[in-house]
Write a protein that holds these residues in place. Sequence first.
Motif, PDB file in Angstrom:
ATOM      1  N   ALA A 146       1.636   0.673   2.808  1.00 49.29           N
ATOM      2  CA  ALA A 146       2.593  -0.160   2.176  1.00 49.29           C
ATOM      3  C   ALA A 146       2.770  -0.045   0.703  1.00 49.29           C
ATOM      4  O   ALA A 146       3.545  -0.521  -0.322  1.00 49.29           O
ATOM      5  CB  ALA A 146       2.129  -1.671   2.345  1.00 49.29           C
ATOM      6  N   GLU A 147       1.745   1.025   0.049  1.00 42.46           N
ATOM      7  CA  GLU A 147       1.871   1.439  -1.271  1.00 42.46           C
ATOM      8  C   GLU A 147       2.952   2.313  -1.430  1.00 42.46           C
ATOM      9  O   GLU A 147       3.560   2.545  -2.899  1.00 42.46           O
ATOM     10  CB  GLU A 147       0.426   1.991  -1.547  1.00 42.46           C
ATOM     11  CG  GLU A 147       0.246   2.248  -3.027  1.00 42.46           C
ATOM     12  CD  GLU A 147      -1.080   2.464  -3.408  1.00 42.46           C
ATOM     13  OE1 GLU A 147      -1.647   1.884  -4.623  1.00 42.46           O
ATOM     14  OE2 GLU A 147      -2.161   2.569  -2.499  1.00 42.46           O
ATOM     15  N   ARG A 148       3.460   2.773  -0.615  1.00 45.34           N
ATOM     16  CA  ARG A 148       4.578   3.948  -0.723  1.00 45.34           C
ATOM     17  C   ARG A 148       5.991   3.515  -0.140  1.00 45.34           C
ATOM     18  O   ARG A 148       6.970   4.050  -0.053  1.00 45.34           O
ATOM     19  CB  ARG A 148       4.395   5.321  -0.748  1.00 45.34           C
ATOM     20  CG  ARG A 148       3.670   5.609   0.714  1.00 45.34           C
ATOM     21  CD  ARG A 148       3.316   7.110   0.695  1.00 45.34           C
ATOM     22  NE  ARG A 148       2.889   7.653   1.982  1.00 45.34           N
ATOM     23  CZ  ARG A 148       4.008   7.947   2.786  1.00 45.34           C
ATOM     24  NH1 ARG A 148       5.015   8.080   2.583  1.00 45.34           N
ATOM     25  NH2 ARG A 148       3.755   8.379   4.082  1.00 45.34           N
ATOM     26  N   GLU A 163      -2.353  -1.025   4.187  1.00 46.74           N
ATOM     27  CA  GLU A 163      -1.835  -0.450   5.303  1.00 46.74           C
ATOM     28  C   GLU A 163      -1.393  -1.530   6.265  1.00 46.74           C
ATOM     29  O   GLU A 163      -1.943  -2.618   6.304  1.00 46.74           O
ATOM     30  CB  GLU A 163      -2.714   0.389   6.031  1.00 46.74           C
ATOM     31  CG  GLU A 163      -3.284   1.550   5.115  1.00 46.74           C
ATOM     32  CD  GLU A 163      -4.667   2.272   5.688  1.00 46.74           C
ATOM     33  OE1 GLU A 163      -4.443   3.394   6.439  1.00 46.74           O
ATOM     34  OE2 GLU A 163      -5.748   1.568   5.501  1.00 46.74           O
ATOM     35  N   SER A 164      -0.047  -1.273   6.811  1.00 50.16           N
ATOM     36  CA  SER A 164       0.542  -2.221   7.587  1.00 50.16           C
ATOM     37  C   SER A 164       0.790  -1.731   9.044  1.00 50.16           C
ATOM     38  O   SER A 164       1.420  -0.651   9.184  1.00 50.16           O
ATOM     39  CB  SER A 164       1.576  -3.024   7.009  1.00 50.16           C
ATOM     40  OG  SER A 164       2.426  -3.700   7.752  1.00 50.16           O
ATOM     41  N   LEU A 165       0.576  -2.548  10.082  1.00 49.99           N
ATOM     42  CA  LEU A 165       0.986  -2.078  11.563  1.00 49.99           C
ATOM     43  C   LEU A 165       1.751  -3.358  12.143  1.00 49.99           C
ATOM     44  O   LEU A 165       1.383  -4.371  12.126  1.00 49.99           O
ATOM     45  CB  LEU A 165      -0.074  -1.422  12.334  1.00 49.99           C
ATOM     46  CG  LEU A 165       0.295  -0.901  13.769  1.00 49.99           C
ATOM     47  CD1 LEU A 165      -0.860   0.177  14.116  1.00 49.99           C
ATOM     48  CD2 LEU A 165       0.235  -2.100  14.623  1.00 49.99           C
ATOM     49  N   ARG A 192      -4.428  -3.922   6.587  1.00 49.61           N
ATOM     50  CA  ARG A 192      -5.800  -3.724   5.903  1.00 49.61           C
ATOM     51  C   ARG A 192      -5.502  -3.418   4.365  1.00 49.61           C
ATOM     52  O   ARG A 192      -4.895  -2.711   4.112  1.00 49.61           O
ATOM     53  CB  ARG A 192      -6.516  -2.436   6.478  1.00 49.61           C
ATOM     54  CG  ARG A 192      -7.784  -2.191   5.973  1.00 49.61           C
ATOM     55  CD  ARG A 192      -8.524  -0.973   6.854  1.00 49.61           C
ATOM     56  NE  ARG A 192      -7.881   0.390   6.399  1.00 49.61           N
ATOM     57  CZ  ARG A 192      -8.473   1.067   5.341  1.00 49.61           C
ATOM     58  NH1 ARG A 192      -9.352   0.664   4.535  1.00 49.61           N
ATOM     59  NH2 ARG A 192      -7.504   2.135   4.943  1.00 49.61           N
ATOM     60  N   ARG A 193      -5.993  -4.293   3.518  1.00 46.67           N
ATOM     61  CA  ARG A 193      -6.015  -4.307   2.338  1.00 46.67           C
ATOM     62  C   ARG A 193      -7.079  -3.006   1.628  1.00 46.67           C
ATOM     63  O   ARG A 193      -8.275  -3.133   2.191  1.00 46.67           O
ATOM     64  CB  ARG A 193      -6.158  -5.430   1.495  1.00 46.67           C
ATOM     65  CG  ARG A 193      -6.338  -5.422  -0.118  1.00 46.67           C
ATOM     66  CD  ARG A 193      -6.047  -6.808  -0.780  1.00 46.67           C
ATOM     67  NE  ARG A 193      -7.355  -7.778  -0.050  1.00 46.67           N
ATOM     68  CZ  ARG A 193      -8.559  -7.631  -0.294  1.00 46.67           C
ATOM     69  NH1 ARG A 193      -8.716  -6.873  -1.334  1.00 46.67           N
ATOM     70  NH2 ARG A 193      -9.456  -8.388   0.027  1.00 46.67           N
ATOM     71  N   VAL A 247      -9.441  -6.791   6.632  1.00 56.38           N
ATOM     72  CA  VAL A 247      -8.254  -6.709   7.659  1.00 56.38           C
ATOM     73  C   VAL A 247      -7.779  -7.930   8.358  1.00 56.38           C
ATOM     74  O   VAL A 247      -8.698  -8.911   8.406  1.00 56.38           O
ATOM     75  CB  VAL A 247      -9.134  -5.768   8.821  1.00 56.38           C
ATOM     76  CG1 VAL A 247      -7.909  -5.738   9.928  1.00 56.38           C
ATOM     77  CG2 VAL A 247      -9.209  -4.477   8.523  1.00 56.38           C
ATOM     78  N   ALA A 248      -6.636  -8.066   8.787  1.00 57.94           N
ATOM     79  CA  ALA A 248      -6.214  -9.256   9.055  1.00 57.94           C
ATOM     80  C   ALA A 248      -5.161  -9.437   9.957  1.00 57.94           C
ATOM     81  O   ALA A 248      -4.269  -8.218   9.935  1.00 57.94           O
ATOM     82  CB  ALA A 248      -5.623 -10.243   7.868  1.00 57.94           C
TER      83      ALA A 248
END
Length: 239
Positions: free
Chosen positions: A102-104, A58-60, A123-124, A31-32
């Motif tokens: 972010a994968e879709r 995942e991105s927020l 979060r990767r 997580v970054a």
Amino acid sequence: GLVRALLGHVPVRHTTDGVTSTLLLARAGNVALSLVAVDGAGLARRPAPITADFSPRESLEHILAGEGDAELVERRSVPDSHADLRRRAIRLQPGKVICRDAERQSLLLRGVRGCLVSLRLQRRRKAAGETREYRLDDGALVHLAAGNPRDSRVELMLALLGRMGRTDAAPLAAGIARGQGGDALRWQALRECIALDTLTGVSALMAVAARAADSLSAPAQALRAQLVSAYPQLADVAP
């Protein structure tokens, strides 16, 4: 502070390309948390994007300041070589929060007025697959890359060993190709192995092609057929 101290250095990780500047605020595991600023004038000088990329994370993103226009591109489940891309415009303004897989889903900036500042939490995924880039016009796959830093580093090392002609690295590359890593890394390992030591590489290729459940089985079979067609003596190589 950096204006007054030209040789100063920001103690945390930061990047800029003259348009987008990113400052890493915190990191824990996969997580970054980053602060991101986009210069609208610089963005306007760039050509409009012709591709969209999708990565296993995942991105927020929370818009803190500035305004802009963007496009959310959604990738539907289709064969790897093409994607059914659905696009819709969204408005960016302070207080706006964008949550996406972010994968879709890919976010493309179309225009920024002034400077757009956002707080980005990403979060990767631990079992990260590949990052895929598709052409917006027809959804064709134009680029495939490793989805995690480790695979990217190993790919670079394999490429370097290949350029150095290190034949002693062929068994290592063969082991990676037969292993459980990402498809992009394993395919790169196969290519480098074949180039370094044909017998070892083709033997690894045969082993991958023979595993029906392996996601690389079909492309490995196709490559095997091409190699055997060009060099019939390779037909006798066993996995």
